[in-house]
Motif scaffolding. Structure first.
Motif, mmCIF file in Angstrom:
data_model
loop_
_atom_site.group_PDB
_atom_site.id
_atom_site.type_symbol
_atom_site.label_atom_id
_atom_site.label_comp_id
_atom_site.label_asym_id
_atom_site.label_seq_id
_atom_site.Cartn_x
_atom_site.Cartn_y
_atom_site.Cartn_z
ATOM 1 N N THR A 180 0.845 -1.192 0.000
ATOM 2 C CA THR A 180 0.000 0.000 0.000
ATOM 3 C C THR A 180 0.874 1.233 0.000
ATOM 4 O O THR A 180 2.039 1.178 0.368
ATOM 5 N N ALA A 181 0.343 2.336 -0.400
ATOM 6 C CA ALA A 181 1.076 3.605 -0.377
ATOM 7 C C ALA A 181 0.337 4.577 0.522
ATOM 8 O O ALA A 181 -0.781 4.976 0.223
ATOM 9 N N SER A 182 0.938 4.914 1.643
ATOM 10 C CA SER A 182 0.319 5.839 2.582
ATOM 11 C C SER A 182 0.412 7.260 2.048
ATOM 12 O O SER A 182 1.502 7.772 1.811
ATOM 13 N N ILE A 183 -0.747 7.902 1.868
ATOM 14 C CA ILE A 183 -0.769 9.275 1.364
ATOM 15 C C ILE A 183 -0.075 10.209 2.343
ATOM 16 O O ILE A 183 0.719 11.067 1.958
ATOM 17 N N GLY A 184 -0.353 10.015 3.621
ATOM 18 C CA GLY A 184 0.259 10.871 4.636
ATOM 19 C C GLY A 184 1.769 10.754 4.659
ATOM 20 O O GLY A 184 2.482 11.762 4.733
ATOM 21 N N ALA A 185 2.270 9.501 4.573
ATOM 22 C CA ALA A 185 3.725 9.279 4.599
ATOM 23 C C ALA A 185 4.381 9.873 3.363
ATOM 24 O O ALA A 185 5.476 10.446 3.435
ATOM 25 N N THR A 186 3.704 9.758 2.232
ATOM 26 C CA THR A 186 4.241 10.313 0.989
ATOM 27 C C THR A 186 4.326 11.829 1.059
ATOM 28 O O THR A 186 5.341 12.429 0.702
ATOM 29 N N ILE A 187 3.239 12.456 1.524
ATOM 30 C CA ILE A 187 3.219 13.920 1.649
ATOM 31 C C ILE A 187 4.304 14.389 2.612
ATOM 32 O O ILE A 187 5.005 15.375 2.355
ATOM 33 N N LEU A 188 4.466 13.661 3.737
ATOM 34 C CA LEU A 188 5.492 14.033 4.716
ATOM 35 C C LEU A 188 6.886 13.917 4.110
ATOM 36 O O LEU A 188 7.724 14.822 4.273
ATOM 37 N N SER A 189 7.146 12.817 3.378
ATOM 38 C CA SER A 189 8.453 12.602 2.769
ATOM 39 C C SER A 189 8.779 13.692 1.753
ATOM 40 O O SER A 189 9.893 14.241 1.736
ATOM 41 N N VAL A 190 7.801 14.019 0.912
ATOM 42 C CA VAL A 190 8.011 15.050 -0.100
ATOM 43 C C VAL A 190 8.195 16.410 0.557
ATOM 44 O O VAL A 190 9.049 17.209 0.151
ATOM 45 N N GLY A 191 7.407 16.683 1.594
ATOM 46 C CA GLY A 191 7.529 17.962 2.308
ATOM 47 C C GLY A 191 8.904 18.144 2.929
ATOM 48 O O GLY A 191 9.486 19.235 2.875
ATOM 49 N N ILE A 192 9.424 17.071 3.517
ATOM 50 C CA ILE A 192 10.767 17.126 4.105
ATOM 51 C C ILE A 192 11.806 17.394 3.015
ATOM 52 O O ILE A 192 12.722 18.210 3.207
ATOM 53 N N SER A 193 11.675 16.718 1.874
ATOM 54 C CA SER A 193 12.626 16.905 0.774
ATOM 55 C C SER A 193 12.627 18.349 0.287
ATOM 56 O O SER A 193 13.682 18.960 0.103
ATOM 57 N N ILE A 194 11.432 18.910 0.069
ATOM 58 C CA ILE A 194 11.329 20.287 -0.424
ATOM 59 C C ILE A 194 11.859 21.264 0.616
ATOM 60 O O ILE A 194 12.603 22.199 0.295
ATOM 61 N N GLY A 195 11.495 21.048 1.882
ATOM 62 C CA GLY A 195 11.977 21.925 2.953
ATOM 63 C C GLY A 195 13.491 21.887 3.075
ATOM 64 O O GLY A 195 14.133 22.916 3.310
ATOM 65 N N TYR A 196 14.057 20.702 2.908
ATOM 66 C CA TYR A 196 15.511 20.535 2.988
ATOM 67 C C TYR A 196 16.202 21.316 1.877
ATOM 68 O O TYR A 196 17.209 22.004 2.104
ATOM 69 N N MET A 197 15.654 21.244 0.665
ATOM 70 C CA MET A 197 16.226 21.997 -0.454
ATOM 71 C C MET A 197 16.112 23.499 -0.219
ATOM 72 O O MET A 197 17.067 24.256 -0.452
ATOM 73 N N LEU A 198 14.955 23.939 0.256
ATOM 74 C CA LEU A 198 14.755 25.368 0.512
ATOM 75 C C LEU A 198 15.713 25.876 1.585
ATOM 76 O O LEU A 198 16.160 27.022 1.541
ATOM 77 N N LEU A 199 16.045 25.014 2.550
ATOM 78 C CA LEU A 199 16.985 25.399 3.604
ATOM 79 C C LEU A 199 18.329 25.804 3.018
ATOM 80 O O LEU A 199 18.932 26.803 3.438
ATOM 81 N N PHE A 200 18.801 25.068 2.023
ATOM 82 C CA PHE A 200 20.088 25.401 1.407
ATOM 83 C C PHE A 200 20.008 26.695 0.606
ATOM 84 O O PHE A 200 20.986 27.441 0.529
ATOM 85 N N PHE A 201 18.854 26.958 0.023
ATOM 86 C CA PHE A 201 18.690 28.231 -0.683
ATOM 87 C C PHE A 201 18.755 29.396 0.299
ATOM 88 O O PHE A 201 19.341 30.442 0.004
ATOM 89 N N VAL A 202 18.171 29.210 1.466
ATOM 90 C CA VAL A 202 18.219 30.250 2.506
ATOM 91 C C VAL A 202 19.651 30.448 2.986
ATOM 92 O O VAL A 202 20.122 31.580 3.156
ATOM 93 N N ILE A 203 20.355 29.332 3.205
ATOM 94 C CA ILE A 203 21.758 29.413 3.642
ATOM 95 C C ILE A 203 22.592 30.140 2.597
ATOM 96 O O ILE A 203 23.452 30.976 2.924
ATOM 97 N N ALA A 204 22.335 29.829 1.323
ATOM 98 C CA ALA A 204 23.094 30.467 0.241
ATOM 99 C C ALA A 204 22.833 31.968 0.178
ATOM 100 O O ALA A 204 23.716 32.748 -0.182
ATOM 101 N N ARG A 205 21.610 32.391 0.520
ATOM 102 C CA ARG A 205 21.262 33.812 0.449
ATOM 103 C C ARG A 205 21.695 34.575 1.689
ATOM 104 O O ARG A 205 22.171 35.719 1.615
ATOM 105 N N LYS A 206 21.552 33.953 2.867
ATOM 106 C CA LYS A 206 21.784 34.663 4.136
ATOM 107 C C LYS A 206 23.076 34.269 4.838
ATOM 108 O O LYS A 206 23.552 34.990 5.723
ATOM 109 N N GLY A 207 23.647 33.112 4.462
ATOM 110 C CA GLY A 207 24.758 32.572 5.232
ATOM 111 C C GLY A 207 26.174 32.920 4.815
ATOM 112 O O GLY A 207 27.118 32.625 5.569
ATOM 113 N N PRO A 208 26.424 33.537 3.626
ATOM 114 C CA PRO A 208 27.796 33.794 3.206
ATOM 115 C C PRO A 208 28.693 34.503 4.226
ATOM 116 O O PRO A 208 29.864 34.109 4.349
#
Length: 424
Positions: A180-208
């Motif tokens: 089976t494919a849990s919709i909740g688990a899938t949404i959580l996994s994708v959300g973590i992936s997107i949030g993780y990528m956005l974190l690096f964009f923030v670091i690149a903009r604010k962290g130099p």
């Protein structure tokens, strides 16, 4: 241990010989190394003390190849400006959506056309939808196109493709391995992936400012240890969060691209990028058994033709919607055409799920053809554009003394063609 070291040394000598031959012929190194890997491996003969099967050393060679992917994507990240990528956000989402949707739909249609069962069809659609980040990165670097107008969009589409891959693998893993494919688990996994990528964009903009202070290390020895160790750690941590390790290295490179140390890092990383990158393509060839490819030949060739058509159409639409010239748009479709490590990951999921035995040879042949054909077509993109332009008449042919053109797009494209002639 001695035998393993000798096997690894033998493999590296073969890689060196293939690299020299490719250089003499002024040819892309990628197909040479992939074919070399196929010619040796478990099915190869043993000649005296030279064992070309590389069975004992396979794990070591694969690991060195993984390091090669990290350096390729890390370097690519260093070459770009996060600020420009953020500004191109809308174009990236649009282009990525067009690219993934078109290729996935073509994959579904093809699977049903050849009468594959539902799950096998979904796996085929997934394989047709994911490009090879390692090959794309290598091609962009080798052809010195990191500064091209279309390359930012290509990089963004690679990131978008990785998000799709995370979603696809999460859903299919649930269907094939968990029942089976849990919709909740899938949404959580994708959300973590997107949030993780956005974190690096923030670091690149604010962290130099902070990163600049942390990396003010006089000794090159200590500097390279700190940077490379962090890169490998971040790549491994990314995989734990279901973000491809190669994308983790790319994100780390993006974060450092805005610092005052970016040029210093680039100079230090180039030798490692070239050395370990070459091992990756060789190890990739080792994973393909040429004796198993015959049964899936026509099935794979059909998929290759569909992929070429789908990529060219998607590249043209994405590029033109982003305001790029026809030539740059064609470059997008040609550059992202290569298939590689991610396609094999999707295929392996199908094999692990007990799907048709045809999946493995199909994926191997499909990847092999496009891993070789993709870089070759990209290298010849200037000639391909001129040929296609004769049919669609996107811009006027370059003529001596001609100074007026009917549109801004044509001026840009004719200018590029003029530069080609000067280079030649």
């Amino acid at each position: 241990m001695d035998d393993m070291m000798f096997e690894v040394g033998t493999a590296l000598i073969l890689v060196a010989i293939a690299s020299v031959i490719a250089g003499k012929l002024k040819f892309s190194i990628i197909p040479f190394l992939i074919v070399l890997g196929m010619l040796v491996g478990p099915h190869a003969p043993t000649i005296g003390i030279l064992d070309f099967k590389f069975i004992d050393s396979q794990g070591v060679i694969d690991f060195l190849g993984q390091i090669g992917i990290l350096f390729l994507l890390f370097y690519l990240g260093l070459e770009f400006s996060v600020q420009k990528l953020v500004k191109s956000g809308r174009n990236i989402v649009t282009g990525g959506t067009i690219y993934v949707t078109l290729n996935f739909v073509l994959g579904l249609a093809y699977g049903f056309l050849v009468q594959m069962p539902l799950y096998e069809t979904l796996i085929i659609a997934g394989m047709l939808s994911v490009s090879s980040t390692a090959i794309v990165a290598k091609v962009l670097v080798d052809l010195r196109r990191t500064g091209n107008a279309e390359t930012e969009l290509i990089l963004g589409m690679i990131l978008f493709d990785d998000i799709f891959l995370a979603v696809f693998l999460s859903v299919m893993s649930g269907l094939l391995l968990g029942g089976t494919a849990s919709i909740g688990a899938t949404i959580l996994s994708v959300g973590i992936s997107i949030g993780y990528m956005l974190l690096f964009f923030v670091i690149a903009r604010k962290g130099p400012p902070i990163l600049n202070k942390l990396l003010r290390i006089t000794s090159n020895e200590i500097f390279i240890i700190v940077v490379f160790s962090t890169m490998i750690f971040i790549a491994g941590f990314s995989e734990k969060l279901h973000v491809a390790e190669a994308i983790g290295a790319l994100l780390f490179g993006l974060a450092l691209s805005e610092t005052e140390h970016s040029e210093r890092i680039e100079q230090l990383v180039v030798p490692f990028r070239d050395f370990f990158g070459a091992i990756f393509f060789f190890s990739f060839g080792l994973s393909i058994d040429p004796l198993s490819l015959g049964n899936a030949f026509w099935l794979a060739i059909g998929a290759v033709i569909l992929t070429i058509i789908g990529n060219l159409i998607a590249g043209m639409i994405a590029g033109r919607k982003a305001g790029l010239s026809h030539k740059s748009s064609l470059n997008i479709g040609l550059t992202i055409m290569a298939r590689g490590e991610f396609t094999i990951i999707v295929a392996n999921l199908g094999v692990a799920g007990g799907l048709s035995a045809l999946i493995k040879p199909f994926s191997a042949l499909y990847v092999l053809v496009l891993a070789i054909l993709g870089p070759l077509l990209t290298k010849e993109s200037k000639r391909i554009y001129r040929g296609v332009n004769r049919i669609f008449k996107w811009s006027e042919p370059v003529e001596k003394g001609k100074k007026k053109h009917s549109s801004v797009s044509e001026v840009s494209e004719v200018s590029e063609d003029s530069k080609i002639k000067l280079d030649q």
